[in-house]
Design an enzyme around this catalytic site. Structure first.
Site, PDB file in Angstrom:
ATOM      1  N   HIS A 194       2.683   8.730   1.472  1.00 41.86           N
ATOM      2  CA  HIS A 194       1.451   8.766   0.430  1.00 41.86           C
ATOM      3  C   HIS A 194       1.846   9.682  -0.635  1.00 41.86           C
ATOM      4  O   HIS A 194       2.457  10.953  -0.330  1.00 41.86           O
ATOM      5  CB  HIS A 194       0.169   9.374   1.344  1.00 41.86           C
ATOM      6  N   HIS A 233       0.915  -1.187   0.231  1.00 42.85           N
ATOM      7  CA  HIS A 233       0.199   0.025  -0.074  1.00 42.85           C
ATOM      8  C   HIS A 233       0.836   1.295  -0.178  1.00 42.85           C
ATOM      9  O   HIS A 233       0.447   2.221  -0.382  1.00 42.85           O
ATOM     10  CB  HIS A 233      -0.762   0.030   1.260  1.00 42.85           C
TER      11      HIS A 233
END
Ligand SMILES: Nc1nc(-c2ccc(Cl)c(S(N)(=O)=O)c2)cs1
Ligand SMILES: [Zn+2]
Length: 267
Positions: free
Chosen positions: A98, A69
């Protein structure tokens, strides 16, 4: 749906996985993260003193991992934070990032509606715990303290991130590891005197099961990486395992969530 097959919108278009609007656990509750920070509505809180960073300048060789992820670096529990309006001492567990494949978005938090190119999260747990999962079993809303650093594109290459960025090509697939040369967290962060100014609010993990047990800090001073360093993440990293269809990790950020009746404070 088991949390391990959760995914972001970008993946849900290609494979069958649980996209953010359908994430289970606490993901549909009322104190979720990330949020947009409306700087006109934040309240100054003079008890939000500067952080005490312990062993942030300790140089250590660490492994970097593609966890399917994000990219993650596990940290030794000797790295700690206190003060900063926290109720006690927290120990570092790991950091991750992110991003997107363009520099006009990629951060999770936004400031007055502005997205940054990336966001780095240093995840800490209360000193009494020995793992993130143990902290998540606690029933307080501040078992975890995440330090959020916004990252913007600049014309300068960030030397502290060079070794990490150069190693991304060595961990293309989920569960791949690579060894980084020794570095300290301070090598990655803005100068400590710039870390006096930060936003604070009560929120959650931004990934399933989105437990509302995170005391959030978002620093006002962004980290500056060269555009090429930023774009390397979406170029080199894939969600899938080695022999599966290649799916680049792009837009692994959750959309901003409703603030509801929460107040955002500023130091
Ligand atoms: N498998 C993965 N877990 C995470 C994770 C774990 C704990 C936390 Cl606290 C977070 S976040 N984004 O809220 O800082 C993310 C990322 S990718
Ligand atoms: Zn995160």
């Amino acid at each position: 749906v088991a949390p391990e097959d959760w995914c972001y919108e970008s993946q849900a278009k290609k494979i069958s996985c649980t996209e953010p609007s359908k994430w289970s656990g606490n993901c549909q509750d009322k104190q979720q993260s990330p949020i947009n920070i409306d700087t006109k509505s934040v309240l100054r809180n003079d008890s939000l003193k500067p952080f005490q960073f312990v062993n942030y300048d300790k140089k250590e060789a660490r492994d970097i991992k593609n966890n399917g992820h994000s990219v993650q670096v596990d940290l030794s529990g000797s790295i700690k934070i206190s003060q900063g309006g926290l109720p006690g001492t927290y120990k570092a567990a790991a950091f991750h990032l992110h991003w997107s494949n363009s520099v006009n978005q990629g951060s999770e938090h936004t400031i007055d509606g502005k997205s940054y190119a990336m966001e780095m999260h240093i995840v800490h747990i209360k000193d009494k715990y020995s793992s993130v999962s143990e902290a998540l079993n606690g029933d307080e809303n501040n078992e975890i303290a995440v330090l959020g650093f916004l990252i913007k594109a600049s014309s300068e290459k960030h030397p502290g991130f060079s070794n990490l960025v150069e190693n991304l090509k060595n961990i293309p697939y989920k569960s791949k590891f690579a060894s980084l040369k020794e570095f300290s967290l301070s090598d990655l962060l803005p100068k400590v005197d710039k870390l006096k100014h930060y936003y604070r609010y009560q929120g959650s993990l931004t990934t399933p099961d989105c437990q509302e047990k995170v005391i959030w800090t978002v620093f006002q001073e962004p980290i500056q990486l060269h555009e090429d360093q930023i774009l390397e993440f979406s170029k080199q990293l894939f969600y899938n395992k080695e022999n599966e269809e290649k799916m680049p990790i792009i837009d692994n950020f959750r959309k901003t969530q409703a603030l509801g009746n929460r107040q955002v404070y500023t130091s």
